[in-house]
Design a protein around this motif. Structure first.
Motif, PDB file in Angstrom:
ATOM      1  N   ARG A  59     -17.718  11.211 -46.209  1.00  0.00           N
ATOM      2  CA  ARG A  59     -19.064  10.455 -46.298  1.00  0.00           C
ATOM      3  C   ARG A  59     -19.413  10.764 -48.214  1.00  0.00           C
ATOM      4  N   LEU A  60     -19.508  12.216 -48.701  1.00  0.00           N
ATOM      5  CA  LEU A  60     -19.591  12.573 -50.321  1.00  0.00           C
ATOM      6  C   LEU A  60     -17.758  13.313 -50.410  1.00  0.00           C
ATOM      7  N   ALA A  61     -16.704  13.284 -49.518  1.00  0.00           N
ATOM      8  CA  ALA A  61     -15.949  13.334 -50.195  1.00  0.00           C
ATOM      9  C   ALA A  61     -14.385  12.718 -49.206  1.00  0.00           C
ATOM     10  N   GLY A  62     -13.069  11.796 -49.405  1.00  0.00           N
ATOM     11  CA  GLY A  62     -13.059  11.223 -49.040  1.00  0.00           C
ATOM     12  C   GLY A  62     -11.109  12.077 -49.627  1.00  0.00           C
ATOM     13  N   LEU A  63     -10.658  11.578 -48.179  1.00  0.00           N
ATOM     14  CA  LEU A  63      -9.064  12.540 -48.183  1.00  0.00           C
ATOM     15  C   LEU A  63      -7.980  11.588 -48.190  1.00  0.00           C
ATOM     16  N   VAL A  64      -7.229  11.119 -48.696  1.00  0.00           N
ATOM     17  CA  VAL A  64      -6.430  10.173 -49.073  1.00  0.00           C
ATOM     18  C   VAL A  64      -4.705  11.042 -48.749  1.00  0.00           C
ATOM     19  N   LEU A  65      -3.910  10.851 -47.777  1.00  0.00           N
ATOM     20  CA  LEU A  65      -2.815  11.949 -47.629  1.00  0.00           C
ATOM     21  C   LEU A  65      -1.517  11.211 -47.751  1.00  0.00           C
TER      22      LEU A  65
ATOM     23  N   ASP B  58       1.876   9.128 -46.948  1.00  0.00           N
ATOM     24  CA  ASP B  58       2.444   8.872 -45.615  1.00  0.00           C
ATOM     25  C   ASP B  58       1.339   8.202 -44.610  1.00  0.00           C
ATOM     26  N   ALA B  59       0.785   6.477 -44.539  1.00  0.00           N
ATOM     27  CA  ALA B  59       0.126   6.374 -44.005  1.00  0.00           C
ATOM     28  C   ALA B  59       0.605   6.485 -42.728  1.00  0.00           C
ATOM     29  N   LEU B  60       2.137   6.682 -42.289  1.00  0.00           N
ATOM     30  CA  LEU B  60       2.828   6.217 -41.135  1.00  0.00           C
ATOM     31  C   LEU B  60       2.196   7.151 -40.205  1.00  0.00           C
ATOM     32  N   VAL B  61       1.948   8.270 -40.843  1.00  0.00           N
ATOM     33  CA  VAL B  61       1.617   9.593 -39.731  1.00  0.00           C
ATOM     34  C   VAL B  61       1.165  10.345 -40.026  1.00  0.00           C
ATOM     35  N   SER B  62      -0.126   9.682 -41.400  1.00  0.00           N
ATOM     36  CA  SER B  62      -1.146   9.506 -41.509  1.00  0.00           C
ATOM     37  C   SER B  62      -2.354   9.151 -40.845  1.00  0.00           C
ATOM     38  N   LEU B  63      -2.126   8.271 -40.950  1.00  0.00           N
ATOM     39  CA  LEU B  63      -2.604   6.825 -39.228  1.00  0.00           C
ATOM     40  C   LEU B  63      -2.265   7.576 -38.026  1.00  0.00           C
ATOM     41  N   ASP B  64      -3.118   7.280 -37.323  1.00  0.00           N
ATOM     42  CA  ASP B  64      -3.270   8.290 -35.516  1.00  0.00           C
ATOM     43  C   ASP B  64      -2.184   6.437 -34.977  1.00  0.00           C
TER      44      ASP B  64
ATOM     45  N   VAL C  25      -5.469  15.445 -39.766  1.00  0.00           N
ATOM     46  CA  VAL C  25      -5.912  16.457 -41.100  1.00  0.00           C
ATOM     47  C   VAL C  25      -6.514  14.799 -41.634  1.00  0.00           C
ATOM     48  N   THR C  26      -6.225  13.467 -40.905  1.00  0.00           N
ATOM     49  CA  THR C  26      -7.025  12.510 -41.597  1.00  0.00           C
ATOM     50  C   THR C  26      -8.334  12.107 -40.501  1.00  0.00           C
ATOM     51  N   ALA C  27      -8.352  12.916 -39.237  1.00  0.00           N
ATOM     52  CA  ALA C  27      -9.277  12.480 -38.644  1.00  0.00           C
ATOM     53  C   ALA C  27     -10.379  13.092 -38.599  1.00  0.00           C
ATOM     54  N   ARG C  28      -9.543  15.047 -39.204  1.00  0.00           N
ATOM     55  CA  ARG C  28     -11.176  15.686 -39.198  1.00  0.00           C
ATOM     56  C   ARG C  28     -11.299  15.191 -40.281  1.00  0.00           C
ATOM     57  N   SER C  29     -10.903  14.511 -41.956  1.00  0.00           N
ATOM     58  CA  SER C  29     -11.446  14.490 -42.732  1.00  0.00           C
ATOM     59  C   SER C  29     -12.460  13.674 -43.313  1.00  0.00           C
ATOM     60  N   ARG C  30     -12.518  11.978 -41.644  1.00  0.00           N
ATOM     61  CA  ARG C  30     -13.869  11.567 -42.189  1.00  0.00           C
ATOM     62  C   ARG C  30     -14.681  12.104 -41.386  1.00  0.00           C
TER      63      ARG C  30
END
Lengths: 562, 346
Positions: free
Chosen positions: A109-115, A117-123, B246-251
């Motif tokens: 909501r206040l800070a978003g995080l982008v990691l 390689d989305a192949l492993v960073s998205l479920d 980590v992405t899920a928690r960051s949401r």
């Protein structure tokens, strides 16, 4: 040796108006990991601010503490992490005493995080739409019925074509670029004022990387503050107003991007800049001595050793190669010749067919049409029995050496296995030690296992193994793309030394045009399975004729250094 | 200094090791997605076909094994009853034992294919009736144990996965290890002597009412919960280490939501592999548990049939359990497709 916090930096940022408070303010941040009795300080007293609409970049190598810093800012430093700070303000609120419940209101909501390689960073088991919708659901942003519409709108915002269809697909069904866009869409779904991007383009091709960087610039233009974390100064230079250089948990240099790139003050920054391979670095050493990081501008760097290319002697020649999988032609009419001692670069995006070409040349695949000759003998479509005696003269260095080592073997056995079987046992050890010495590794590594080595050491062991049978040609498939820039510099220098000393020819496959430009004599550009342009590396990269080569070069982030 | 502990996969090494599929493979055109329901039918049909083959093989193997066993079929049928050459001749004629063995076998298969399991030698009743009477109590027991075991495993693993509550985790995993390594009959005897004999909370034997089901179901469920819990926790731990968590928690997701919506599905994949094992434990375990708790059921029937050489009943039980296995493993294969979209393509 933290650089003193310089308030003028803050004033110097163009888009920061003094009236508006910073989105993020960090003073004297320490993060320490406790495992058992051991304490590992990952971040050691760093201070910085990110103003509204500003882009601040943190640059450093693996182990510098930059990713830990990013995660600490959203309360995800991990278990066993001890966070201390004089000040840690996010959107005007002190978050130092935050518990998990408070952090959950901040995250997304206040800070978003982008990691990376989305192949492993998205479920991988959930649709892209479900992942984006999760933010909306968690923070109660829109009513359940409107969630699908909002998700599509967000995908549109990050320029994903056919958003309604894509929302129903899974990460593995999207290309790398689309995946990364979807990941960014999920990070901005909660409309955070601060976007933290940790290596957002590292696994991507140059053209896709350029698109993602443009997208991030768009978000910033829309008012989002950006904290960009990368090992790549060139990527950072495209976007950041200010740059912090981190090393061993400390900030060694900070300043406006143009100033820092033009006139770096700290030797470490200078070393980092000089280690980036490019057209300018051609023929020069990249790595700075570890002990003496005096840096120096690339022009003053030592020259690489001289070598001779025998233009008449051919090591490998391929004519009219075709390869199809089903109805898809992945290699179309590729011809190339590698002279004795020559270094040929093969560039192209992922999916352009360069790896398939490598497999054809290596004799792992047989072409549907065309022939390969190696050492003046037919190499393609002959029984493996005919190839076997020559195999030792053709070696491979892959991007992922760990996968090419038997995890149960020690380094001595990994390298020793590649030696001529005729070498007797007493000699073997000495030969292995000599090989390790050539690649700059000590005999103390003989009994180590691959997992106990760092990325750079592993690649050196892979090189030592490739050298062991004294090959005529080494195929290097993305040999440095998984390495930090300074380690990459050392490995590239090593390859240059080896080809000068042994007269080994190299086929250098990479998506990194800078690396290819630095090292190669000739270059072939592949696109959709075909070679669209080839010639001496200077000609091709200075006066590209094919639009695809131009597109690749345009997308290449460059450092404008003084 | 080493790398920072939290950097793990986040940094350069590691994540790019997987070769990317060519761009054209990655994109899935619209029409191919639409066709998915149709393409899903073919693997189902293929699995059903394999299932039929497995059933045939099981029936044949059991038939051959009993044929090769020592003793005469006529002896079994006559049993302790009146015995004379006339009676024997009558039996041979009635059961068609004078036909060549191949013909008998084919006749058996033919009847089996039509659902006719034959008549019990000992009880002189249709096998379908004998088994059918006893199927229900066993099914009740197995189902109750399976549900209880899976539920316990889910609770224990989800409650102790990750690095929260390390002490609870240690206690739970030790308990699981003890349960896995204790034979079920011992668990049953301990439960019986404690809860039934000493405190009289539950009936000692029989199958009357819900209370009689509790102890047998618990006895059968505990070893299941032990192993399943360990597998699930391992899967959860692994999933919680992945970058997408980590992405899920960051949401801003609650840790419970991270577990249930993200990690659990990943942990289920290795657990589903155990479905066949689970069926075997239920089948084998119920024979023992029914003995210990004096419950009616398939276990009792099987035991009597084997000791009395009641061939049709034994064959029926074998074929029935083979059918159960086929059913369970087909369901497991389909569950994979349901859980992991990446497997759906081929």
């Amino acid at each position: 040796m933290t650089a003193p916090f310089d308030p003028s930096d803050r004033l110097a940022a163009p888009s920061t108006s003094p009236a508006r408070p910073p989105v993020l303010a960090v003073e004297d941040l320490h993060v320490t990991f406790r495992t058992g009795r051991r304490e590992v300080p990952a971040v050691r007293g760093i201070s910085f601010e990110v103003g509204p609409g500003e882009c601040l970049a943190i640059v450093g190598e693996s182990g510098s503490g930059k990713s830990v810093t990013a995660r600490t800012l959203v309360g995800l430093a991990g278990p066993g992490a001890e966070v201390r700070a004089e000040r840690l303000d996010l959107a005007g609120a002190d978050v130092r005493r935050y518990r998990d419940r408070d952090w959950r209101r901040v995250r997304g909501r206040l800070a978003g995080l982008v990691l990376q390689d989305a192949l492993v960073s998205l479920d991988p088991l959930r649709t892209v739409g479900a992942e984006i919708g999760e933010v909306l659901r968690t923070h109660g942003m829109v009513r359940a019925g409107e969630r699908a519409g909002r998700t599509e709108y967000l995908l549109e915002q990050v320029h994903v074509p056919e958003p309604a269809l894509r929302a129903r697909q899974y990460p593995h069904q999207l290309s790398g670029g689309l995946r990364q866009r979807a990941l960014i869409a999920s990070a901005i779904a909660g409309e955070p004022g601060l976007l933290i991007a940790d290596e957002p383009t590292t696994a991507l091709d140059v053209t896709v990387q350029a698109q993602i960087l443009r997208l991030l610039a768009e978000r910033r233009a829309a008012g989002t503050s950006l904290l960009l974390i990368s090992h790549d100064l060139a990527v950072v230079a495209q976007l950041a107003d200010r740059v912090l250089v981190m090393r061993d948990g400390e900030i060694v240099e900070r300043g406006r991007t143009d100033r820092l790139l033009r006139a770096p003050e700290h030797p470490y920054t200078r070393g980092l800049l000089a280690a980036v391979p490019s057209a300018r670095s051609r023929g020069r050493r990249l790595a700075t001595e570890v002990r003496d990081r005096t840096g120096g501008s690339p022009a003053l760097r030592a020259e690489l050793p001289a070598r001779t290319v025998a233009p008449t002697g051919t090591v490998l020649e391929a004519t009219g190669l075709h390869k199809r999988y089903g109805s898809r032609e992945v290699v179309r009419d590729v011809s190339l010749r590698i002279a004795r001692g020559e270094t040929v670069g093969l560039v192209g995006e992922s999916g352009s067919g360069k790896t398939t070409v490598a497999q054809l040349l290596f004799g792992l695949l047989d072409p549907d049409a065309g022939t390969v000759r190696f050492a003046d003998r037919p190499w393609s479509r002959v029984p493996e029995r005919a190839r076997r005696p020559l195999r030792r003269r053709l070696q491979l260095i892959s991007q992922d050496p760990l996968g090419s080592f038997d995890p149960r073997y020690g380094v001595g056995r990994i390298v020793g296995e590649a030696l001529d079987p005729a070498v007797d046992r007493a000699d073997r050890r000495d030969r292995v030690v000599a090989l390790l010495d050539r690649v700059g590794l000590g005999a103390d590594l003989l009994d180590r296992h691959p997992r106990q080595l760092s990325g750079g050491q592993r690649q050196r062991v892979a090189i030592a193994r490739a050298l062991a049978p004294r090959p005529d040609l080494i195929v290097c498939d993305e040999p440095v793309s998984a390495l930090d820039v300074s380690v990459q510099a050392q490995v590239l220098d090593l390859l240059a030394d080896i080809r000068a000393a042994d007269g080994t020819a190299l086929l250098f496959i990479s998506h990194d045009l800078g690396v290819v430009h630095h090292l190669s004599d000739r270059v072939l550009v592949m696109h959709d399975g075909a070679v669209v342009e080839q010639g001496p590396v200077g000609d091709v990269f200075s006066y590209p004729r094919h639009p695809h080569t131009r597109a690749l070069l345009d997308a290449l982030p460059t450092l404008v250094t003084g | 200094m080493g790398r920072d502990p939290a950097d793990g996969r986040g940094d350069r090494d590691g994540t790019r090791l997987r070769p990317e599929p060519p761009a054209r493979l990655r994109r899935v055109p619209r029409n191919r997605l639409r066709r998915v329901p149709g393409t899903r039918l073919r693997p189902v049909l293929r699995r059903l076909g394999t299932g039929a083959v497995v059933l045939w093989a099981a029936a044949t193997a059991a038939y051959l094994a009993l044929l090769a066993a020592p003793g005469d079929t006529v002896d079994s049928i006559v049993g302790d009853g009146a015995d004379s050459p006339q009676i024997r001749a009558q039996v041979v004629a009635e059961w068609g034992l004078d036909r060549p063995e191949v013909v008998q076998y084919l006749d058996y298969l033919w009847r089996l294919a039509h659902g006719d399991l034959g008549r019990s030698y000992l009880l002189q009743r249709p096998v379908a009736e004998v088994v059918g009477d006893q199927l229900l109590p066993t099914l009740k027991l197995a189902l109750a144990a399976a549900v209880l075991g899976v539920a316990l495993a889910l609770l224990a693993s989800a409650g102790t996965a990750g690095s929260r509550r390390p002490w609870l985790r240690r206690v739970t995993s030790t308990t699981e290890l003890v349960l896995v390594s204790t034979p079920p009959f011992l668990i049953g005897i301990v439960l019986l002597s404690l809860l039934s004999f000493r405190f009289g909370l539950f009936p000692v034997a029989g199958d009357r009412g819900f209370a009689a089901l509790v102890l047998p179901a618990v006895t059968l469920a505990l070893p299941i919960a032990g192993l399943l819990g360990q597998v699930l926790r391992d899967g959860l731990d692994r999933a919680l280490d992945e970058p997408f968590v980590v992405t899920a928690r960051s949401r801003g997701l609650h840790e419970r939501a991270v577990l249930v919506r993200h990690a659990l599905r990943h942990a289920l994949l290795p657990a589903v592999t155990l479905a066949g094992w689970l069926f075997g434990v239920l089948l084998g375990g119920s024979v023992i548990v029914e003995q210990v708790f004096g419950r009616p059921g398939l276990g009792q029937v099987t035991l009597t049939a084997v000791t009395g050489k009641d061939m049709p009943v034994v064959l029926a039980v074998v074929v029935l359990s083979a059918a159960g296995y086929v059913l369970v493993s087909t369901a497991a294969d389909l569950a994979y497709l349901l859980i992991d979209p990446r497997l759906r393509r081929s």
